[in-house]
Structure formats: structure tokens, C-alpha cells
Design an enzyme around this catalytic site. Structure first.
Site, short mmCIF file in Angstrom:
data_model
loop_
_atom_site.label_atom_id
_atom_site.label_comp_id
_atom_site.label_asym_id
_atom_site.label_seq_id
_atom_site.Cartn_x
_atom_site.Cartn_y
_atom_site.Cartn_z
N HIS A 66 -3.56 13.78 -4.52
CA HIS A 66 -4.05 12.68 -4.74
C HIS A 66 -3.94 11.56 -3.81
O HIS A 66 -4.50 10.67 -3.53
CB HIS A 66 -3.62 12.06 -6.30
CG HIS A 66 -3.48 12.95 -7.34
ND1 HIS A 66 -4.76 13.58 -7.81
CD2 HIS A 66 -2.42 13.57 -7.94
CE1 HIS A 66 -4.27 14.30 -8.87
NE2 HIS A 66 -3.06 14.43 -8.89
N HIS B 40 3.92 6.02 -1.17
CA HIS B 40 2.50 6.81 -0.77
C HIS B 40 1.44 5.53 -0.82
O HIS B 40 1.78 4.47 -0.91
CB HIS B 40 2.17 7.32 -2.12
CG HIS B 40 1.90 6.70 -3.47
ND1 HIS B 40 3.21 6.33 -4.22
CD2 HIS B 40 0.85 6.04 -4.10
CE1 HIS B 40 2.57 5.65 -5.30
NE2 HIS B 40 1.43 5.36 -5.03
N HIS C 146 -2.85 4.18 -1.07
CA HIS C 146 -4.35 4.29 -1.58
C HIS C 146 -4.98 3.63 -0.49
O HIS C 146 -4.68 2.70 0.15
CB HIS C 146 -4.36 3.59 -3.00
CG HIS C 146 -3.30 4.07 -4.01
ND1 HIS C 146 -3.74 4.95 -4.94
CD2 HIS C 146 -2.17 3.72 -4.05
CE1 HIS C 146 -2.70 5.10 -5.82
NE2 HIS C 146 -1.59 4.35 -5.34
N GLU D 46 -5.81 -1.17 -4.56
CA GLU D 46 -5.69 -1.19 -6.13
C GLU D 46 -5.68 -2.41 -6.50
O GLU D 46 -6.84 -2.88 -7.37
CB GLU D 46 -4.53 -0.24 -6.61
CG GLU D 46 -4.34 1.33 -6.00
CD GLU D 46 -4.13 2.23 -7.00
OE1 GLU D 46 -2.96 2.28 -7.29
OE2 GLU D 46 -5.06 3.13 -7.40
N HIS E 67 2.45 1.80 -2.02
CA HIS E 67 3.35 1.74 -3.06
C HIS E 67 4.72 2.36 -2.91
O HIS E 67 4.79 3.40 -2.43
CB HIS E 67 2.92 2.34 -4.23
CG HIS E 67 1.60 1.34 -4.95
ND1 HIS E 67 0.48 2.21 -5.61
CD2 HIS E 67 1.23 0.34 -4.56
CE1 HIS E 67 -0.54 1.35 -5.85
NE2 HIS E 67 0.05 0.22 -5.19
N THR F 6 -0.57 3.67 -11.79
CA THR F 6 -2.27 3.33 -11.53
C THR F 6 -2.88 4.80 -11.60
O THR F 6 -4.03 4.86 -11.28
CB THR F 6 -2.38 2.68 -10.22
OG1 THR F 6 -1.90 3.58 -9.31
CG2 THR F 6 -1.82 1.47 -10.23
#
Ligand SMILES: C[C@H](CNC(=O)c1ccc(S(N)(=O)=O)cc1)Cn1ccc2ccccc21
Ligand SMILES: [Zn+2]
Length: 260
Positions: free
Chosen positions: A63, A93, A95, A105, A118, A198
Site C-alpha cells: 500500500h 510512510h 501517500h 490525503e 505520516h 486513513t
């Protein structure tokens, strides 16, 4: 197969089928509207004690790309701000988006950034394990940092230089001695609100602390994140890892507070 993902068949719009809390009252991310946030003078500064921090490994979990830390003692903690006690750093990590579209996000007044970092912490004062804390309303604290494209970031290469070793889902590489303090902007002014993970299982256990100022990274550095794939080495189709973000969720009456 995958229990969930970011595609048409398994993405954020269908997560509620297997994870009904997706339609809960404190879901994340959200759109932050600065002028509607209430300035709270009682909100002190965020304090990060990462100096003895110990990264262990970097992994592709199918992910995102995650850097895990040794969390058997309080060597790297976040405290202050809205937090009642210190929270222990577990992992960080990212996104991110596709080539030209944004991938953060949280959004700010409807605007999204290229990416979002994050830093995930857990309440080891009240709970014995991360997994236990992850299911408690005051269990986790995630520090969110926006990434904007521009000049090269002088320290991000430490991560982007090793991404080729974790290209496939399930790959892990030693990654010792990285201190994420080098990824923070100079000012830690922030917004804070009560929300959730999330990604599934979307537990409503996160005190979010979103730093207002973005860090600047180059398009080239960000492009290296997109060389990762969601799929395992053994799978035949290679799905480029990008757009691994959940869109903003309903505020449902929650208050967003702002530090000065
Ligand atoms: C939660 C945990 C897996 N998820 C996370 O750790 C996590 C952390 C941060 C974010 S974010 N993007 O909000 O910062 C999202 C997910 C594993 N886990 C522990 C118990 C447990 C039970 C069922 C399934 C998975 C379970
Ligand atoms: Zn995240």
C-alpha cells in the site's frame, strides 16, 4: 487476493463494505479550512524527542513504503500540543499521486499537495502494544507533513536511493539509523483534530497533528516513489504504486483546532 487497495474494484469508495466504520463519525482524512479552525491558545508546541531514534527497516507493504522503528522503549517520542502524554514512534510512510495529479490525503481549503508523510506514534503509557492502542480512541497520534514539488530535498535521497530495493509488495531491507527529524519543516505550527486511520481497518483511534508548512522535494525525488509497485514479484501484472491516498471524509461536526 488483496482485501483492499486503491483501484476501482477495491478502492476507498468500496472500503465500507468490509469496513463499515468507513462511514463513521471521526474518519480521516479531512479538508482543513484554515479560517474555520479555532485558534486555541492552550495548545502548546509539539515536542519531538527523536534523537536516540532507531529505524530498523524499510518495507513495501503493498500500500505504501514504510520505515519501521524499534518501539520497545521511549527512545523516540512525540509529546505536547494536544497530547496528554508521550506517544512512541512506530513507523512512517508516505501517500502520493500520479505524474501530474496531487496525492496528499488531507487537503487545505480544497487544495491538495503532491504527497503527505505520516509519522505514526502510539500511546505506550496507557496500552501495552501498538495493536491494542490502534483500537483505542486515544491510542494513536499521527504527525502529517505535506510535500510540495520544487527544489531537491537535501535529506530525502537517503530514502529515495534505497526504494529500488523494496520495489515489490512484501520486500524488506535493513534501514538503520535514519532520524526522520530531517524531514520536518522549520516551523511546527499545526492543526489538530480527532480522526482515524486513513486505510483499512480505518480505526477511529488517531489524534491528527497536521503541520501547516510543507517540505519541498523535487519532482525527480517524488518520481522515485512511483517506481514502486503494489504487486508482488511473483505476480504477472506490475501495477505502479501511485495515487495511494484516501479522499477527504465528512467532518460530521468535528472541531479543527489551530496552534498559533
Ligand atoms: C492497524 C494495523 C495496520 N495499520 C496501521 O498500522 C496504519 C497506521 C497508520 C495509518 S495512517 N495512513 O492513517 O497514518 C494507517 C494504517 C494492523 N492491525 C492491528 C490490529 C489489526 C486488526 C485487523 C487488521 C489490522 C490490524
Ligand atoms: Zn498514512
Amino acid at each position: 487476493g488483496n482485501p483492499w487497495g486503491y483501484g476501482k474494484q477495491d478502492g476507498p469508495s468500496v472500503w465500507h463494505k468490509n469496513y463499515p466504520v468507513a462511514e463513521g463519525d471521526r474518519q480521516s482524512p479531512i479538508d482543513i479550512v484554515p479560517h474555520q479552525a479555532s485558534h486555541d491558545p492552550s495548545l502548546g508546541p509539539i515536542v519531538l524527542n527523536y534523537d536516540k531514534c532507531t529505524s530498523i527497516k524499510i518495507a513495501n507493504n503493498g500500500h505504501s513504503v514504510v520505515v519501521e522503528f524499534e518501539d520497545s522503549d521511549d527512545r523516540s517520542v512525540i509529546q505536547g500540543g494536544p497530547l496528554g502524554n508521550p506517544y512512541r514512534l512506530k513507523q512512517f510512510h508516505f501517500h502520493w499521486g500520479g505524474k501530474d495529479c496531487h496525492g496528499s490525503e488531507h487537503t487545505v481549503a480544497g487544495n491538495s499537495y503532491a504527497s503527505e508523510l505520516h509519522l505514526v506514534h502510539w500511546n505506550a503509557v496507557k496500552y501495552k502494544t501498538f495493536e491494542e492502542a490502534a483500537t483505542a480512541p486515544d491510542g494513536l497520534a499521527v504527525l502529517g507533513i505535506f510535500l510540495e514539488t520544487g527544489d531537491n530535498h537535501r535529506w530525502l535521497h537517503t530514502i529515495t536511493d534505497v526504494l529500488y530495493t523494496v520495489k515489490f509488495k512484501g520486500s524488506v531491507t535493513d534501514f538503520k539509523g535514519f532520524n526522520p527529524k530531517c524531514l520536518l519543516p522549520s516551523s511546527l505550527h499545526y492543526w489538530t483534530y480527532l480522526g482515524s486511520l486513513t486505510t483499512p481497518p480505518l480505526y477511529e483511534s488517531v489524534t491528527w497533528i497536521i503541520v501547516k508548512d510543507p517540505i519541498i522535494v523535487s519532482e525527480k525525488q517524488l518520481g522515485k516513489f512511483r517506481t514502486l509497485v503494489f504487486t508482488g514479484e511473483e505476480e504477472d501484472q506490475r501495477t505502479r504504486m501511485e495515487n495511494n491516498f484516501r479522499p477527504p471524509q465528512p467532518l460530521k461536526g468535528r472541531k479543527v483546532r489551530s496552534s498559533n
